[in-house]
Design an enzyme around this catalytic site. Structure first.
Site, PDB file in Angstrom:
ATOM      1  N   SER A  53      21.005 -13.609  -7.880  1.00 35.13           N
ATOM      2  CA  SER A  53      21.799 -15.011  -8.021  1.00 35.13           C
ATOM      3  C   SER A  53      22.742 -14.892  -9.392  1.00 35.13           C
ATOM      4  O   SER A  53      23.577 -15.369  -9.736  1.00 35.13           O
ATOM      5  CB  SER A  53      20.884 -16.058  -8.004  1.00 35.13           C
ATOM      6  OG  SER A  53      19.813 -16.025  -9.241  1.00 35.13           O
ATOM      7  N   HIS A  99      21.257 -16.469  -1.481  1.00 38.57           N
ATOM      8  CA  HIS A  99      22.802 -16.266  -1.572  1.00 38.57           C
ATOM      9  C   HIS A  99      23.282 -15.503  -0.717  1.00 38.57           C
ATOM     10  O   HIS A  99      24.553 -15.426  -0.481  1.00 38.57           O
ATOM     11  CB  HIS A  99      22.931 -15.572  -2.930  1.00 38.57           C
ATOM     12  CG  HIS A  99      22.558 -16.701  -3.916  1.00 38.57           C
ATOM     13  ND1 HIS A  99      23.307 -17.560  -4.719  1.00 38.57           N
ATOM     14  CD2 HIS A  99      21.456 -16.848  -4.786  1.00 38.57           C
ATOM     15  CE1 HIS A  99      22.980 -18.542  -5.552  1.00 38.57           C
ATOM     16  NE2 HIS A  99      21.526 -17.656  -5.898  1.00 38.57           N
ATOM     17  N   LYS A 131      22.740 -23.863   0.102  1.00 34.66           N
ATOM     18  CA  LYS A 131      23.634 -23.056  -0.525  1.00 34.66           C
ATOM     19  C   LYS A 131      24.940 -22.968   0.589  1.00 34.66           C
ATOM     20  O   LYS A 131      25.749 -23.824   0.789  1.00 34.66           O
ATOM     21  CB  LYS A 131      23.184 -21.775  -1.139  1.00 34.66           C
ATOM     22  CG  LYS A 131      22.509 -22.254  -2.616  1.00 34.66           C
ATOM     23  CD  LYS A 131      21.881 -20.782  -2.917  1.00 34.66           C
ATOM     24  CE  LYS A 131      21.024 -21.576  -4.158  1.00 34.66           C
ATOM     25  NZ  LYS A 131      20.032 -20.821  -4.826  1.00 34.66           N
TER      26      LYS A 131
HETATM   27  C1  PLP Z   1      19.045 -21.363  -5.577  1.00 34.97           C
HETATM   28  C2  PLP Z   1      17.752 -20.278  -5.278  1.00 34.97           C
HETATM   29  C3  PLP Z   1      16.490 -20.626  -4.498  1.00 34.97           C
HETATM   30  C4  PLP Z   1      16.173 -22.029  -4.551  1.00 34.97           C
HETATM   31  O1  PLP Z   1      16.729 -22.706  -3.479  1.00 34.97           O
HETATM   32  P1  PLP Z   1      16.812 -24.423  -3.391  1.00 34.97           P
HETATM   33  O2  PLP Z   1      17.069 -24.507  -2.047  1.00 34.97           O
HETATM   34  O3  PLP Z   1      18.201 -24.678  -4.220  1.00 34.97           O
HETATM   35  O4  PLP Z   1      15.834 -24.889  -3.909  1.00 34.97           O
HETATM   36  C5  PLP Z   1      15.387 -19.579  -4.494  1.00 34.97           C
HETATM   37  N1  PLP Z   1      16.017 -18.390  -4.631  1.00 34.97           N
HETATM   38  C6  PLP Z   1      17.232 -17.928  -5.284  1.00 34.97           C
HETATM   39  C7  PLP Z   1      17.697 -16.442  -5.371  1.00 34.97           C
HETATM   40  C8  PLP Z   1      18.085 -19.009  -5.209  1.00 34.97           C
HETATM   41  O5  PLP Z   1      19.489 -18.576  -6.036  1.00 34.97           O
END
Ligand code: PLP
Length: 403
Positions: A192, A220, A251
Site C-alpha cells: 500500500s 489494493h 478500494k
Molecule cells: C486499506 C487496507 C486494508 C483495510 O481495508 P479497509 O476495507 O479499508 O478496512 C487492509 N490491507 C491493506 C493492505 C490496505 O491497504
C-alpha cells in the site's frame, strides 16, 4: 489548534503532552473535510476543489450510479441495519449472495464477509495462528496485518521487505530453538505504501517447502490486477489452491467491507474462530448490494482496470525521467520518496496551492525517515489531468536536488 479546547483533567493530561510532541516533529495529524463525492477525478477538500490523487477509488466506482441505485433499491427491500452479528441473526440474503459471487469471482469454494478489510485481516490471522505458532510477516505489511499478528499471540518474525531468503533465515533461527506448531506466512500482494508486488511465486515455493500456510492481502489489487481483476495472485499466476486471500470492497470496488476467500473448510473455521466475525454486527445489506453492483462492473468493464494500468505506467515513466524516487512502484500507487516529514508536508502544501491533492505519508504509516508523497491514480483521471500532474511535479523536480 482549536480555541475551544478545554484543559484535560489530571489523569488525561498526558495526552496534551503527547499531541505537542507529535506537533513538534511534524507528525500530528489534522482532520480534513471532504465536501464532495469522488467524481471526475476531483474532490472538494476543506473548501477547495482539487485534482484528487488521494483516494483508493481506483476504478471510479465510489460515486457510480449503478452502486447508488443498488443501495436505494436494497434499502427499500431489506431495510437498513442488520441488527446482529452474522451468526446470530444479522446474516441476510444479500450477504449470502455477495459471499457466493465473491467466491465464484475469486475462483475459490467460499468466502466470508467482514465489516471492513481491517477486520478481515485480523479475523484471518487470528483464526489461522495462535500461541505456539510462528507467523512470518513482511516488514511493510499493512497495519491491520500487524495488529492481527499481535492479537494472534503467536511468535512473529518480521522479514525484510520482499526478501524470502530472510524469511527462511528467521524460520531456521526459530527452529533451532523450538519447533513451531504451525507456520503462517502473511504478505500484502500489492504494497500500500510502495506500490510494488510481493514475490508471490517465491513465497509460494517457500511456503510449500516449509509446510506453511500462505495468506495474501489483496486490498489494493482486487479489481485492478489480473486479467479478470482477481488481484496480485492472478497477476503473478499463483495457483489459488495454495493461498488464502483477504480482500477489501472499499478500494477499487468503491463500497465498504472486507472478505476472506479460500477453501470451504477454511471459511467454516473463520466463522467458528474469528472474533471480528463472531462479535461484530453484520454490515447493512444495502452495502452488500453496492458491492454486488461493483463486482459486476469489475467483471463487465475490464477496460477500466486495463486503462488504469496504462495510465499508471505512463505516469511512472514520466516521473522517473524527472528524477523522482518512486520506491520501486509497479502499480497505480505511486510514491515519491522525500525523506523528512516536514519536507513532505511542505511539498504537499505546494501541490495543493497548484490545485492537486497529493497526501504526504509520514511515520508510523511508513518507516522513519522515508516520508513520501503518495499518488493514487484512478480510472477517472483524464489524460489532461494526468498531464497537469506530471507538469506540476516536473516544475517541482527541477527545483529539487537530484537524489
Ligand atoms: C486499506 C487496507 C486494508 C483495510 O481495508 P479497509 O476495507 O479499508 O478496512 C487492509 N490491507 C491493506 C493492505 C490496505 O491497504
Amino acid at each position: 489548534m482549536n480555541s475551544m479546547t478545554t484543559e484535560l483533567s489530571p489523569p488525561f493530561a498526558w495526552i496534551a503532552d503527547e499531541l505537542k510532541r507529535l506537533e513538534a516533529v511534524q507528525l500530528r495529524r489534522t482532520q480534513r473535510l471532504r465536501e464532495s463525492p469522488h467524481s471526475g477525478g476531483l474532490v472538494q477538500l476543506d473548501g477547495r476543489q482539487l485534482l484528487d490523487f488521494g483516494s483508493n477509488d481506483y476504478l471510479g466506482l465510489a460515486a457510480d450510479s449503478n452502486l447508488i441505485d443498488a443501495v436505494r433499491h436494497a434499502v427499500g427491500e431489506y431495510g437498513w441495519g442488520s441488527g446482529a452479528s452474522p451468526l446470530v441473526s444479522g446474516y441476510g440474503v444479500l450477504h449470502r449472495r455477495l459471499e457466493r459471487e465473491l467466491a465464484a469471482h475469486e475462483q475459490v469454494e467460499a468466502s466470508a464477509l467482514l465489516p471492513t478489510g481491517f477486520a478481515a485481516n485480523v479475523a484471518a490471522i487470528t483464526a489461522l495462528a495462535g500461541p505456539g505458532d510462528l507467523i512470518l510477516s513482511d516488514e511493510l505489511n499493512h497495519a491491520s496485518i500487524i495488529d492481527g499478528c499481535r492479537l494472534a499471540r503467536a511468535s512473529v518474525g518480521i522479514f525484510r521487505h520482499g526478501e524470502v531468503s530472510h524469511a527462511a533465515e528467521l524460520l531456521a533461527g526459530y527452529k533451532a530453538r523450538s519447533e513451531p506448531r504451525r507456520i503462517l506466512i502473511v504478505t500484502d500482494g500489492l504494497f500500500s505504501m510502495d506500490g510494488d508486488f510481493a514475490p508471490l511465486p517465491q513465497l509460494v515455493d517457500f511456503a510449500a517447502s516449509a509446510g506453511a500456510m500462505l495468506l495474501v492481502d489483496e486490498a489494493h489489487a482486487t479489481g485492478v490486477w489480473g486479467a479478470e481483476g482477481r488481484g496480485s495472485c492472478e497477476q503473478l499466476q499463483i495457483d489459488l489452491r495454495n493461498v488464502v486471500r483477504v480482500g477489501t470492497l472499499s478500494k477499487a470496488l468503491g463500497s465498504l467491507g472486507g472478505f476472506i476467500a479460500g477453501p470451504q473448510l477454511v471459511i467454516d473455521w473463520i466463522r467458528n474462530a474469528a472474533r471480528p466475525y463472531i462479535f461484530s454486527t453484520a454490515q447493512p445489506e444495502a452495502i452488500a448490494a453496492a458491492s454486488l453492483a461493483a463486482l459486476r462492473m469489475v467483471q463487465r468493464e475490464p477496460h477500466r482496470r486495463e486503462e488504469l494500468r496504462e495510465k499508471a505506467a505512463w505516469v511512472r515513466a514520466e516521473l522517473q525521467s524527472q528524477g523522482w524516487d518512486l520506491c520501486g512502484s509497479e502499480s497505480q500507487i505511486i510514491p515519491l520518496r522525500i525523506g523528512s516529514s516536514g519536507e513532505a508536508l511542505r511539498i504537499a502544501a505546494e501541490l495543493a496551492e497548484a490545485g492537486l491533492f497529493v497526501p504526504a505519508i509520514r511515520p508510523p504509516a511508513v518507516p522513519e525517515g522515508s516520508a513520501r508523497l503518495r499518488l493514487s491514480l484512478s480510472w477517472l483521471h483524464s489524460g489532461e489531468q494526468l498531464q497537469r500532474l506530471v507538469d506540476t511535479l516536473g516544475r517541482l523536480a527541477s527545483r529539487r536536488p537530484r537524489a
